[in-house]
Write a protein that holds these residues in place. Structure first.
Motif, PDB file in Angstrom:
ATOM      1  N   ALA A 209     -10.605  27.672 -16.272  1.00  0.00           N
ATOM      2  CA  ALA A 209     -10.577  27.120 -14.927  1.00  0.00           C
ATOM      3  C   ALA A 209     -12.172  26.983 -14.743  1.00  0.00           C
ATOM      4  O   ALA A 209     -13.146  27.807 -14.981  1.00  0.00           O
ATOM      5  CB  ALA A 209     -10.037  28.232 -14.034  1.00  0.00           C
ATOM      6  N   ASP A 210     -12.222  26.013 -14.002  1.00  0.00           N
ATOM      7  CA  ASP A 210     -13.975  25.770 -13.274  1.00  0.00           C
ATOM      8  C   ASP A 210     -14.288  26.724 -12.216  1.00  0.00           C
ATOM      9  O   ASP A 210     -15.090  27.034 -12.147  1.00  0.00           O
ATOM     10  CB  ASP A 210     -14.195  24.222 -12.951  1.00  0.00           C
ATOM     11  CG  ASP A 210     -13.794  23.213 -14.062  1.00  0.00           C
ATOM     12  OD1 ASP A 210     -14.779  23.251 -14.846  1.00  0.00           O
ATOM     13  OD2 ASP A 210     -12.846  22.822 -14.278  1.00  0.00           O
ATOM     14  N   VAL A 211     -13.069  27.008 -11.305  1.00  0.00           N
ATOM     15  CA  VAL A 211     -13.190  27.905 -10.414  1.00  0.00           C
ATOM     16  C   VAL A 211     -11.953  28.972 -10.141  1.00  0.00           C
ATOM     17  O   VAL A 211     -10.883  28.538 -10.446  1.00  0.00           O
ATOM     18  CB  VAL A 211     -13.195  26.929  -8.891  1.00  0.00           C
ATOM     19  CG1 VAL A 211     -13.468  28.160  -7.511  1.00  0.00           C
ATOM     20  CG2 VAL A 211     -14.474  26.099  -8.936  1.00  0.00           C
ATOM     21  N   PRO A 230     -17.072  27.130 -19.152  1.00  0.00           N
ATOM     22  CA  PRO A 230     -18.532  27.158 -19.056  1.00  0.00           C
ATOM     23  C   PRO A 230     -18.969  26.489 -17.669  1.00  0.00           C
ATOM     24  O   PRO A 230     -18.422  25.678 -17.229  1.00  0.00           O
ATOM     25  CB  PRO A 230     -18.739  26.074 -20.153  1.00  0.00           C
ATOM     26  CG  PRO A 230     -17.724  26.308 -21.220  1.00  0.00           C
ATOM     27  CD  PRO A 230     -16.513  26.466 -20.328  1.00  0.00           C
ATOM     28  N   ARG A 231     -19.841  27.287 -17.151  1.00  0.00           N
ATOM     29  CA  ARG A 231     -20.549  27.088 -16.068  1.00  0.00           C
ATOM     30  C   ARG A 231     -19.279  27.134 -14.776  1.00  0.00           C
ATOM     31  O   ARG A 231     -19.387  26.623 -13.728  1.00  0.00           O
ATOM     32  CB  ARG A 231     -20.983  25.672 -15.780  1.00  0.00           C
ATOM     33  CG  ARG A 231     -22.404  25.468 -16.648  1.00  0.00           C
ATOM     34  CD  ARG A 231     -22.906  24.168 -16.451  1.00  0.00           C
ATOM     35  NE  ARG A 231     -24.220  24.202 -17.112  1.00  0.00           N
ATOM     36  CZ  ARG A 231     -24.420  23.849 -18.632  1.00  0.00           C
ATOM     37  NH1 ARG A 231     -23.326  23.791 -19.279  1.00  0.00           N
ATOM     38  NH2 ARG A 231     -25.689  24.018 -19.098  1.00  0.00           N
ATOM     39  N   GLY A 232     -18.259  28.110 -15.098  1.00  0.00           N
ATOM     40  CA  GLY A 232     -17.363  28.259 -14.048  1.00  0.00           C
ATOM     41  C   GLY A 232     -17.863  29.321 -13.051  1.00  0.00           C
ATOM     42  O   GLY A 232     -18.726  30.017 -13.024  1.00  0.00           O
ATOM     43  N   ARG A 233     -17.150  29.125 -11.725  1.00  0.00           N
ATOM     44  CA  ARG A 233     -17.646  29.946 -10.695  1.00  0.00           C
ATOM     45  C   ARG A 233     -16.314  30.756 -10.227  1.00  0.00           C
ATOM     46  O   ARG A 233     -15.172  30.189 -10.005  1.00  0.00           O
ATOM     47  CB  ARG A 233     -17.724  28.968  -9.345  1.00  0.00           C
ATOM     48  CG  ARG A 233     -19.119  28.314  -9.731  1.00  0.00           C
ATOM     49  CD  ARG A 233     -19.139  27.033 -10.493  1.00  0.00           C
ATOM     50  NE  ARG A 233     -18.391  25.837  -9.628  1.00  0.00           N
ATOM     51  CZ  ARG A 233     -17.792  24.976 -10.363  1.00  0.00           C
ATOM     52  NH1 ARG A 233     -17.794  24.581 -11.723  1.00  0.00           N
ATOM     53  NH2 ARG A 233     -17.299  24.048  -9.350  1.00  0.00           N
ATOM     54  N   LEU A 257     -22.076  31.739 -16.078  1.00  0.00           N
ATOM     55  CA  LEU A 257     -21.077  31.880 -14.823  1.00  0.00           C
ATOM     56  C   LEU A 257     -21.879  32.423 -13.683  1.00  0.00           C
ATOM     57  O   LEU A 257     -22.727  32.948 -13.643  1.00  0.00           O
ATOM     58  CB  LEU A 257     -19.909  32.848 -15.396  1.00  0.00           C
ATOM     59  CG  LEU A 257     -19.339  32.615 -16.682  1.00  0.00           C
ATOM     60  CD1 LEU A 257     -18.234  33.814 -16.934  1.00  0.00           C
ATOM     61  CD2 LEU A 257     -18.529  31.245 -16.690  1.00  0.00           C
ATOM     62  N   THR A 258     -21.082  32.112 -12.727  1.00  0.00           N
ATOM     63  CA  THR A 258     -21.496  32.653 -11.380  1.00  0.00           C
ATOM     64  C   THR A 258     -20.330  33.334 -10.543  1.00  0.00           C
ATOM     65  O   THR A 258     -19.327  32.995 -10.659  1.00  0.00           O
ATOM     66  CB  THR A 258     -21.682  31.192 -10.301  1.00  0.00           C
ATOM     67  OG1 THR A 258     -22.824  30.502 -10.971  1.00  0.00           O
ATOM     68  CG2 THR A 258     -22.462  31.698  -8.941  1.00  0.00           C
TER      69      THR A 258
END
Length: 325
Positions: A209-211, A230-233, A257-258
């Motif tokens: 999942a992206d978010v 990758p680069r998910g929040r 990740l954030t």
């Protein structure tokens, strides 16, 4: 006015219906004759003595209402007596009259049931501020909503679909998953019988999942990171698990990740006003058009508020529980 108070912390039985002095609107405020009040998990935490009203606000529970404006405070412009509105509150919503900041109101369209509109302010503000303003969900991305059949969840599914995202969700029964599917969720995960990380990765060809919107908190933290693309929040809005979480920093770094954590009720009034202004501009048109609707589980009289809290704590509901004065 009639209102529900919490004389002492405890179980649902401590909720007490009685007569209280009518409130008066101050500068920048309006007085609302309440049609309904939304029930939220923060109200349960307040009842248990864990989440008191913010300083200087009503000690009564309740963070959202719908109703009709019956009086205007000094300096209020653009509002009239008789307006149909719903409102985000710091507290005080479990009452037949409530004072609300004019900046935290939304106009209820004539096409919408005024009672049901009470199920929108807190969920819209929470989902929009976390999933979109903070985590930046975009069209074509994948959103995982934990507890998709909750009030927050049903709103998140609809908003994400309206913005062109693919929605995955977890829930604990087939009935709840079916309700999520009707709202637009595509990847349906029964968390009681399936591992949500494996199921999500399988459904997204290993991407994830992206978010992720999560109210479970610590117990899900490590698995949420594994489920992110990758680069998910990750947006954490609660800790229903009451657990501490551990983070594999290597996963966090290698996938860029954030992690966002936030609450809504305790934010300064100026921040909440900015969120509601953004909701008014970016979300409310979907509500007026009928693309995002309040999903109501039950409408329960004030005198039976304990029943509403028991149903919420048992997670028996689908959508929002409302209290009717």
């Amino acid at each position: 006015m009639r209102a529900i108070s919490i004389p002492l912390p405890g179980g649902p039985e401590v909720l007490t219906l009685g007569e209280h002095p009518d409130p008066d609107p101050g500068p920048g405020q309006v007085l609302i004759e309440v049609a309904a009040a939304g029930v939220n998990r923060a109200d349960v935490s307040q009842r248990l003595g864990h989440y008191p009203s913010p300083p200087g606000t009503s000690p009564l529970p309740g963070m959202e209402v719908s109703g009709t404006i019956v009086a205007l405070g000094r300096g209020v412009v653009g509002r009239s007596i008789g307006d149909r509105v719903c409102a985000l509150l710091p507290s005080g919503g479990y009452a037949s009259l409530v004072v609300a900041e004019a900046a935290l109101l939304l106009d209820v369209p004539d096409s919408m049931n005024l009672v049901d509109a009470a199920g929108l302010p807190e969920t819209l503000a929470t989902v929009w501020s976390n999933v979109f303003m903070l985590a930046g969900l975009r069209a074509g991305e994948t959103l995982l909503v934990h507890g998709g059949s909750s009030g927050i969840g049903t709103t998140a599914i609809q908003l994400a679909r309206a913005h062109g995202a693919l929605v995955a969700t977890t829930a604990g029964t087939d009935e709840k998953l079916a309700a999520c599917e009707r709202l637009g969720a595509v990847i349906l995960i029964n968390y009681r019988t399936e591992d949500f990380v494996e199921r999500l990765l399988d459904a997204t060809d290993g991407r994830g999942a992206d978010v992720i919107l999560d109210a479970i908190g610590g117990a899900y933290l490590d698995r949420n990171l594994n489920a992110l693309a990758p680069r998910g929040r990750l947006a954490i809005i609660g800790n229903q698990s009451a657990a501490r979480g551990t983070v594999d920093v290597r996963t966090l770094m290698s996938k860029w990740l954030t992690i966002h954590g936030s609450t809504l009720r305790a934010r300064p009034s100026e921040e909440k006003a900015a969120i509601m202004a953004s909701v008014r501009e970016n979300v409310w048109p979907f509500v007026v058009a009928g693309q995002v609707v309040p999903v109501i589980d039950q409408r329960i009289p004030f005198a039976e508020a304990a029943r509403a809290h028991r149903r919420l704590e048992a997670s028996e509901h689908i959508g929002k529980l409302l209290l009717i004065p």
